[in-house]
Enzyme design. Structure first.
Site, PDB file in Angstrom:
ATOM      1  N   SER A  60      -6.411  -0.434  -1.852  1.00  0.00           N
ATOM      2  CA  SER A  60      -6.612  -1.080  -3.154  1.00  0.00           C
ATOM      3  C   SER A  60      -7.437  -2.360  -3.030  1.00  0.00           C
ATOM      4  O   SER A  60      -7.514  -2.974  -1.971  1.00  0.00           O
ATOM      5  CB  SER A  60      -5.262  -1.421  -3.771  1.00  0.00           C
TER       6      SER A  60
HETATM    7  N1  SAH Z   1      -1.098   1.011  -1.091  1.00  0.00           N
HETATM    8  C1  SAH Z   1      -2.135   1.692  -0.331  1.00  0.00           C
HETATM    9  C2  SAH Z   1      -3.113   2.423  -1.204  1.00  0.00           C
HETATM   10  C3  SAH Z   1      -2.516   3.583  -1.818  1.00  0.00           C
HETATM   11  S1  SAH Z   1      -3.602   4.907  -2.246  1.00  0.00           S
HETATM   12  C4  SAH Z   1      -2.876   0.727   0.551  1.00  0.00           C
HETATM   13  O1  SAH Z   1      -2.612  -0.477   0.517  1.00  0.00           O
HETATM   14  O2  SAH Z   1      -3.713   1.197   1.346  1.00  0.00           O
HETATM   15  C5  SAH Z   1      -2.344   5.963  -2.881  1.00  0.00           C
HETATM   16  C6  SAH Z   1      -1.521   6.655  -1.826  1.00  0.00           C
HETATM   17  O3  SAH Z   1      -0.464   7.319  -2.481  1.00  0.00           O
HETATM   18  C7  SAH Z   1      -2.298   7.701  -1.058  1.00  0.00           C
HETATM   19  O4  SAH Z   1      -2.186   7.461   0.314  1.00  0.00           O
HETATM   20  C8  SAH Z   1      -1.615   9.013  -1.468  1.00  0.00           C
HETATM   21  O5  SAH Z   1      -1.589   9.979  -0.424  1.00  0.00           O
HETATM   22  C9  SAH Z   1      -0.224   8.534  -1.818  1.00  0.00           C
HETATM   23  N2  SAH Z   1       0.533   9.410  -2.712  1.00  0.00           N
HETATM   24  C10 SAH Z   1       0.116  10.060  -3.820  1.00  0.00           C
HETATM   25  N3  SAH Z   1       1.133  10.745  -4.376  1.00  0.00           N
HETATM   26  C11 SAH Z   1       2.223  10.524  -3.576  1.00  0.00           C
HETATM   27  C12 SAH Z   1       3.585  10.974  -3.614  1.00  0.00           C
HETATM   28  N4  SAH Z   1       4.057  11.779  -4.563  1.00  0.00           N
HETATM   29  N5  SAH Z   1       4.425  10.553  -2.636  1.00  0.00           N
HETATM   30  C13 SAH Z   1       3.993   9.729  -1.645  1.00  0.00           C
HETATM   31  N6  SAH Z   1       2.719   9.276  -1.562  1.00  0.00           N
HETATM   32  C14 SAH Z   1       1.841   9.671  -2.522  1.00  0.00           C
END
Ligand code: SAH
Length: 212
Positions: A60
């Site tokens: 992010s």
């Molecule tokens: N907070 C992270 C960015 C998140 S991007 C950082 O600082 O890098 C969103 C993430 O959510 C992705 O890695 C994706 O694989 C995960 N994601 C999406 N749906 C999900 C779910 N149902 N359970 C767990 N992770 C999930």
């Protein structure tokens, strides 16, 4: 010659925004974003922008990380559930500001890399696990804070059930990428208060039934 942004310039940029506390600015300053972005983007690690981390996911934008972290109103008593470990960047910042972070990720390779970074940074109050975060983490519930770093179509009821009374949940909600609103939800004894914190863009929260 243009000089590259550094941890100091990123901190100064976020401080100039005026919305963030010293605690949050210091935590962001102390967690080197270079650890979390791929080799190809090292030059841009301290830019205030989101960047690709592989598997169609992104780390992010620092302003959004700061906004979500601030809104969680953390202190060293808080037990935090994070959905979407991704690179582990947001997780690491949370770990500096709360008692313990439980983080769930549905992409095994991303989780493995993030766990390696937690070890390298010596973060001992992070527990990360592979799983579908839309179901929460029942064995560890309730949580005093919940942060969802992927966009849900609606406020996830399962997660609301795993939030303590008096707890706060931060979640981006919206049907598509262009119309997401970041929500701050406070759970009181008899009601739920929702505040809008502004428009954001997150990759979708994908539950296991949907695949992808
Ligand atoms: N907070 C992270 C960015 C998140 S991007 C950082 O600082 O890098 C969103 C993430 O959510 C992705 O890695 C994706 O694989 C995960 N994601 C999406 N749906 C999900 C779910 N149902 N359970 C767990 N992770 C999930």
């Amino acid at each position: 010659m243009l000089s590259l942004p550094t941890a100091d310039t990123l901190r100064a940029q976020l401080a100039a925004d005026g919305r963030f506390s010293e605690n949050v600015l210091n935590a962001i300053h102390d967690i080197p974003r270079t650890f979390f972005v791929p080799e190809a983007f090292q030059d841009r690690a301290f830019e205030n922008s989101s960047l690709p981390i592989g598997l169609h996911q992104t780390i992010s934008q620092p302003t959004v990380v700061a906004l979500m972290t601030e809104a969680l109103q953390l202190d060293d008593r808080q037990k935090v559930l994070e959905i979407g470990t991704g690179s582990g960047y947001q997780t690491s910042i949370l770990s500096k500001l709360c008692r313990r972070v439980y983080s769930l990720e549905r992409h095994k390779p991303l989780l493995a890399k993030a766990e390696e970074r937690f070890r390298q940074l010596g973060l001992t109050n992070v527990v990360a696990r592979f799983g579908d975060g839309s179901m929460g983490w029942k064995e560890q519930a309730p949580f005093s804070r919940i942060i969802v770093t992927a966009a849900a179509i609606d406020v996830p009821e399962v997660l609301l059930d795993q939030l303590d009374v008096g707890g706060i949940m931060i979640v981006p909600v919206g049907l598509d990428e262009r119309t997401q609103e970041l929500l701050k939800i406070t759970k009181h004894e008899d009601d739920i208060v929702t505040e809008e914190l502004g428009e954001v863009r997150f990759v979708p929260l994908i539950s296991d039934e949907e695949g992808g």
